[in-house]
Write an enzyme that holds these catalytic residues in place. Structure first.
Site, PDB file in Angstrom:
ATOM      1  N   LYS A 141       0.822  -1.227   0.000  1.00  0.00           N
ATOM      2  CA  LYS A 141       0.000   0.000   0.000  1.00  0.00           C
ATOM      3  C   LYS A 141       0.850   1.270   0.000  1.00  0.00           C
ATOM      4  O   LYS A 141       0.469   2.270  -0.598  1.00  0.00           O
ATOM      5  CB  LYS A 141      -0.954  -0.010   1.187  1.00  0.00           C
ATOM      6  CG  LYS A 141      -2.042  -1.062   1.036  1.00  0.00           C
ATOM      7  CD  LYS A 141      -3.045  -1.010   2.153  1.00  0.00           C
ATOM      8  CE  LYS A 141      -4.042  -2.142   1.961  1.00  0.00           C
ATOM      9  NZ  LYS A 141      -5.078  -2.198   2.962  1.00  0.00           N
ATOM     10  N   GLY A 174      -2.932  -0.819  16.910  1.00  0.00           N
ATOM     11  CA  GLY A 174      -2.153  -1.056  15.702  1.00  0.00           C
ATOM     12  C   GLY A 174      -1.583   0.251  15.181  1.00  0.00           C
ATOM     13  O   GLY A 174      -2.146   1.332  15.431  1.00  0.00           O
ATOM     14  N   ARG A 219       6.565   3.012  16.716  1.00  0.00           N
ATOM     15  CA  ARG A 219       5.632   3.220  15.586  1.00  0.00           C
ATOM     16  C   ARG A 219       4.396   3.971  16.059  1.00  0.00           C
ATOM     17  O   ARG A 219       3.865   4.835  15.355  1.00  0.00           O
ATOM     18  CB  ARG A 219       5.213   1.876  14.977  1.00  0.00           C
ATOM     19  CG  ARG A 219       6.267   1.272  14.072  1.00  0.00           C
ATOM     20  CD  ARG A 219       5.750  -0.006  13.463  1.00  0.00           C
ATOM     21  NE  ARG A 219       5.151   0.189  12.158  1.00  0.00           N
ATOM     22  CZ  ARG A 219       4.500  -0.775  11.494  1.00  0.00           C
ATOM     23  NH1 ARG A 219       4.385  -1.969  12.023  1.00  0.00           N
ATOM     24  NH2 ARG A 219       3.985  -0.527  10.317  1.00  0.00           N
TER      25      ARG A 219
HETATM   26  P1  NAP Z   1       0.568  -4.024   8.868  1.00  0.00           P
HETATM   27  O1  NAP Z   1       0.902  -2.734   8.231  1.00  0.00           O
HETATM   28  O2  NAP Z   1       1.452  -5.178   8.737  1.00  0.00           O
HETATM   29  O3  NAP Z   1       0.421  -3.744  10.458  1.00  0.00           O
HETATM   30  C1  NAP Z   1       0.217  -4.814  11.325  1.00  0.00           C
HETATM   31  C2  NAP Z   1      -0.094  -4.285  12.738  1.00  0.00           C
HETATM   32  O4  NAP Z   1      -0.356  -5.421  13.566  1.00  0.00           O
HETATM   33  C3  NAP Z   1       1.065  -3.534  13.375  1.00  0.00           C
HETATM   34  O5  NAP Z   1       0.536  -2.549  14.211  1.00  0.00           O
HETATM   35  C4  NAP Z   1       1.753  -4.636  14.180  1.00  0.00           C
HETATM   36  O6  NAP Z   1       2.472  -4.156  15.295  1.00  0.00           O
HETATM   37  C5  NAP Z   1       0.559  -5.414  14.665  1.00  0.00           C
HETATM   38  N1  NAP Z   1       0.898  -6.784  15.012  1.00  0.00           N
HETATM   39  C6  NAP Z   1       1.216  -7.777  14.153  1.00  0.00           C
HETATM   40  N2  NAP Z   1       1.469  -8.913  14.853  1.00  0.00           N
HETATM   41  C7  NAP Z   1       1.306  -8.597  16.170  1.00  0.00           C
HETATM   42  C8  NAP Z   1       1.420  -9.344  17.372  1.00  0.00           C
HETATM   43  N3  NAP Z   1       1.786 -10.639  17.330  1.00  0.00           N
HETATM   44  N4  NAP Z   1       1.171  -8.727  18.539  1.00  0.00           N
HETATM   45  C9  NAP Z   1       0.814  -7.417  18.576  1.00  0.00           C
HETATM   46  N5  NAP Z   1       0.686  -6.662  17.461  1.00  0.00           N
HETATM   47  C10 NAP Z   1       0.933  -7.252  16.279  1.00  0.00           C
HETATM   48  O7  NAP Z   1      -0.896  -4.503   8.454  1.00  0.00           O
HETATM   49  P2  NAP Z   1      -2.140  -3.622   7.934  1.00  0.00           P
HETATM   50  O8  NAP Z   1      -2.124  -3.512   6.470  1.00  0.00           O
HETATM   51  O9  NAP Z   1      -2.224  -2.382   8.744  1.00  0.00           O
HETATM   52  O10 NAP Z   1      -3.346  -4.589   8.300  1.00  0.00           O
HETATM   53  C11 NAP Z   1      -3.840  -4.674   9.639  1.00  0.00           C
HETATM   54  C12 NAP Z   1      -5.063  -5.567   9.680  1.00  0.00           C
HETATM   55  O11 NAP Z   1      -6.100  -5.020   8.882  1.00  0.00           O
HETATM   56  C13 NAP Z   1      -4.820  -6.976   9.154  1.00  0.00           C
HETATM   57  O12 NAP Z   1      -5.406  -7.893  10.037  1.00  0.00           O
HETATM   58  C14 NAP Z   1      -5.562  -6.995   7.828  1.00  0.00           C
HETATM   59  O13 NAP Z   1      -6.063  -8.278   7.535  1.00  0.00           O
HETATM   60  C15 NAP Z   1      -6.689  -6.048   8.095  1.00  0.00           C
HETATM   61  N6  NAP Z   1      -7.265  -5.424   6.875  1.00  0.00           N
HETATM   62  C16 NAP Z   1      -8.614  -5.481   6.711  1.00  0.00           C
HETATM   63  C17 NAP Z   1      -9.211  -4.885   5.627  1.00  0.00           C
HETATM   64  C18 NAP Z   1     -10.696  -4.972   5.476  1.00  0.00           C
HETATM   65  O14 NAP Z   1     -11.193  -4.499   4.442  1.00  0.00           O
HETATM   66  N7  NAP Z   1     -11.431  -5.523   6.420  1.00  0.00           N
HETATM   67  C19 NAP Z   1      -8.433  -4.202   4.671  1.00  0.00           C
HETATM   68  C20 NAP Z   1      -7.070  -4.160   4.867  1.00  0.00           C
HETATM   69  C21 NAP Z   1      -6.491  -4.765   5.974  1.00  0.00           C
HETATM   70  P3  NAP Z   1       4.021  -3.723  15.152  1.00  0.00           P
HETATM   71  O15 NAP Z   1       4.013  -2.303  14.696  1.00  0.00           O
HETATM   72  O16 NAP Z   1       4.513  -3.874  16.551  1.00  0.00           O
HETATM   73  O17 NAP Z   1       4.666  -4.666  14.199  1.00  0.00           O
END
Ligand code: NAP
Length: 543
Positions: A316, A392, A420
């Protein structure tokens, strides 16, 4: 449809599979008899001929007979002279197949084999009246062969060759573009396909570029090459029967992306509104370089008519950088938060214009606003001064933090990695504070809205079954809890929130709304009301 037949006992079930595939829409059957023939040659050649002739005679559609050699991933390990003698008997016999397939490599190996193959098929210099045409084929299961052009040229100049077929394992989406180029420049009827997970595009879009046919597998038969969809998938999921030269192409770029539900939703929308377009999964490896090279090549290859893409993890932010580098425009939200999930590609004869939009955050905001008391009002009016806990600090959280702050909400960010969270908080201005701990929010916090924008609790993730809040977190009754995760529908967080009396919104609300918004960006039309919701529910029952 390619149907493998490994021995004589399999003939009846193979015919049944072919009949089912033809009912599903297949118009040509490839009988892959290499294993069957391998068992019978050289001693039981008459039996081999009888088996093949039975398949040909009872084939529910015109057919290809292929005895693929082990050197091109087939099961025939015997002598080529025996194989060609059998092909000759099949081609000149009755009933005869529409095509015989023979590998160019074997054809090139000896003048004697060439002579015998030429005698088995119809062509200008064939003195007899035969019904069978020759497909000369070449397969590379490693990657694109260095001498691909040379191989094709050899097929094109061979007078006995009616159809030139090349297939190779794609190493990236860009290989498909070369297959399309070959089809556009074809010197005779041609099949050019890419195998493996990057090759689906070449299989689905073959009719757009004039490919003579594509290969699929039956619902109950194994694939004969990596990446073959079933006939039903080709027809129902990938709109194969509707694809033609003018079909516009859309897709979702991500890594991984094969699990994405976006193709099902967008294709259902195109189908319902009669839009001549198809939407495909587009796997692109994680790096910026892969993203830039692949998306750039697809946009620049004008015959593809790529008109838009959805972009998901991990690209993204790459999309914003790409659009900036190419002099395109960004919506105000993606400009500020640095991430976008939708690209619109408008082209006229002279120029190509790119515009990137973020539909994730507006979709989430609309879903939350809908669930708040007075939900029919303007989202911004409803969210003003609401206390929002945003868990997040990744791409989605970032976009949400900006959009929520724009709507006047008081946002508190909680994240595993404190730096972050701090960086995000400072970039959205004074209204945000960084949570004391990372995840979870401190006990006794009172929030009007809690949003999980992490992958904690997602099916298939290491953190499946976990919630970002402590087990004894007390939800207040008028609190709205929203998930971004949509598999499973009821995450541990939502289950606890629901049991604790909160109003819950599952991640499918955001997903459906962001997909509807993308459809509007591309087509300037609304998808039929409720269509995306029912399509997703059919794929992901909400239990
Ligand atoms: P991303 O940029 O990879 O960010 C992931 C986030 O999750 C970060 O804040 C990360 O924390 C945290 N995280 C990951 N593993 C963790 C753990 N074990 N314990 C605590 N925190 C953890 O991902 P993103 O694109 O923002 O996506 C986030 C979520 O949104 C995903 O679940 C995705 O499936 C969902 N999503 C949904 C839609 C929808 O239309 N419904 C669309 C897009 C995305 P750190 O900063 O500490 O790494």
């Amino acid at each position: 449809v390619a149907i493998p037949v490994d021995d004589a006992e399999e003939i009846e079930p193979a015919l049944e599979s072919a009949r089912a595939a033809v009912r599903d829409g297949a118009r040509l059957v490839e009988w892959r008899v290499d294993a069957l023939v391998d068992r019978l040659l050289p001693d039981r050649a008459a039996e081999a001929l009888a088996c093949v002739q039975r398949l040909v005679g009872e084939s529910p559609a015109p057919c290809i007979v292929t005895i693929r050699s082990a050197s091109e991933n087939g099961a025939f390990r015997g002598d080529d002279t025996d194989r060609v003698s059998l092909l000759e008997a099949i081609g000149a016999g009755e009933p005869a197949p529409r095509y015989l397939d023979f590998e160019l490599a074997a054809f090139d190996r000896s003048a004697n084999l060439r002579q015998k193959v030429r005698l088995a098929v119809a062509h200008d210099r064939q003195p007899r009246d035969l019904k069978t045409s020759l497909i000369l084929s070449s397969h590379d299961f490693g990657s694109r062969p260095a001498d691909l052009q040379k191989r094709l040229a050899a097929m094109v100049v061979e007078p006995a060759c009616a159809v030139a077929k090349v297939a190779w394992r794609a190493r990236s989406l860009r290989d498909n573009l070369e297959a399309f180029e070959l089809l556009l420049e074809r010197g005779k009827p041609m099949v050019a396909l890419c195998m493996g997970e990057f090759g689906l595009m070449s299989r689905v879009l073959a009719p757009k570029f004039g490919g003579l046919f594509t290969f699929a597998r039956g619902t109950d038969t194994r694939e004969t090459a990596a990446g073959q969809p079933t006939v039903r998938e080709l027809r129902d999921q990938w709109q194969f029967d509707r694809i033609g030269p003018a079909t516009a192409v859309y897709g979702v770029i991500g890594w991984p992306v094969s699990h994405s539900r976006s193709p099902a939703l967008q294709n259902a929308g195109f189908d319902a509104l009669g839009v001549d377009a198809v939407y495909l999964p587009m796997p692109v490896e994680e790096s910026w370089e892969s993203f830039k090279a692949t998306l750039g090549a697809m946009i620049d290859f004008a015959p593809l008519t790529l008109r838009g893409v959805s972009v998901t993890l991990p690209h993204k932010e790459h999309l914003v950088r790409f659009v900036r580098e190419r002099g395109g425009t960004l919506c105000s939200l993606s400009e500020r938060c640095g991430s976008a999930n939708t690209l619109l590609i408008s082209k006229d004869e002279r120029a190509c214009a790119l515009h990137a939009v973020n539909t994730d955050a507006p979709a989430a905001i609309a879903a939350i606003a809908h669930a708040l008391p007075g939900g029919s009002r303007e989202p911004h009016a409803l969210l003003a001064d609401k206390h929002v806990a945003l868990v997040g600090a990744g791409g989605v959280a970032r976009a949400l933090a900006f959009a929520l702050t724009d709507a006047g909400a008081e946002v508190t960010i909680f994240n595993r990695t404190r730096e972050r969270a701090t960086a995000l908080a400072s970039s959205i201005g004074a209204r945000a504070q960084v949570g004391r701990a990372s995840v979870p929010p401190p006990r006794g916090s009172r929030f009007d809205v809690i949003i999980n924008a992490t992958s904690l609790g997602m099916r298939g993730a290491e953190t499946e079954g976990r919630s970002p809040l402590p087990d004894d977190f007390e939800f207040v009754n008028d609190c709205v809890v929203m998930e971004t995760i949509y598999t499973p529908r009821l995450t541990p967080l939502l289950r606890r929130a629901r049991d604790g009396g909160a109003t819950v919104i599952d991640g499918s609300e955001m997903f459906v709304r962001q997909a509807e918004a993308q459809f509007r960006v591309w087509t300037e039309r609304d998808p039929p009301s409720g269509l995306f919701r029912t399509t997703l529910d059919a794929l992901e029952p909400s239990s």
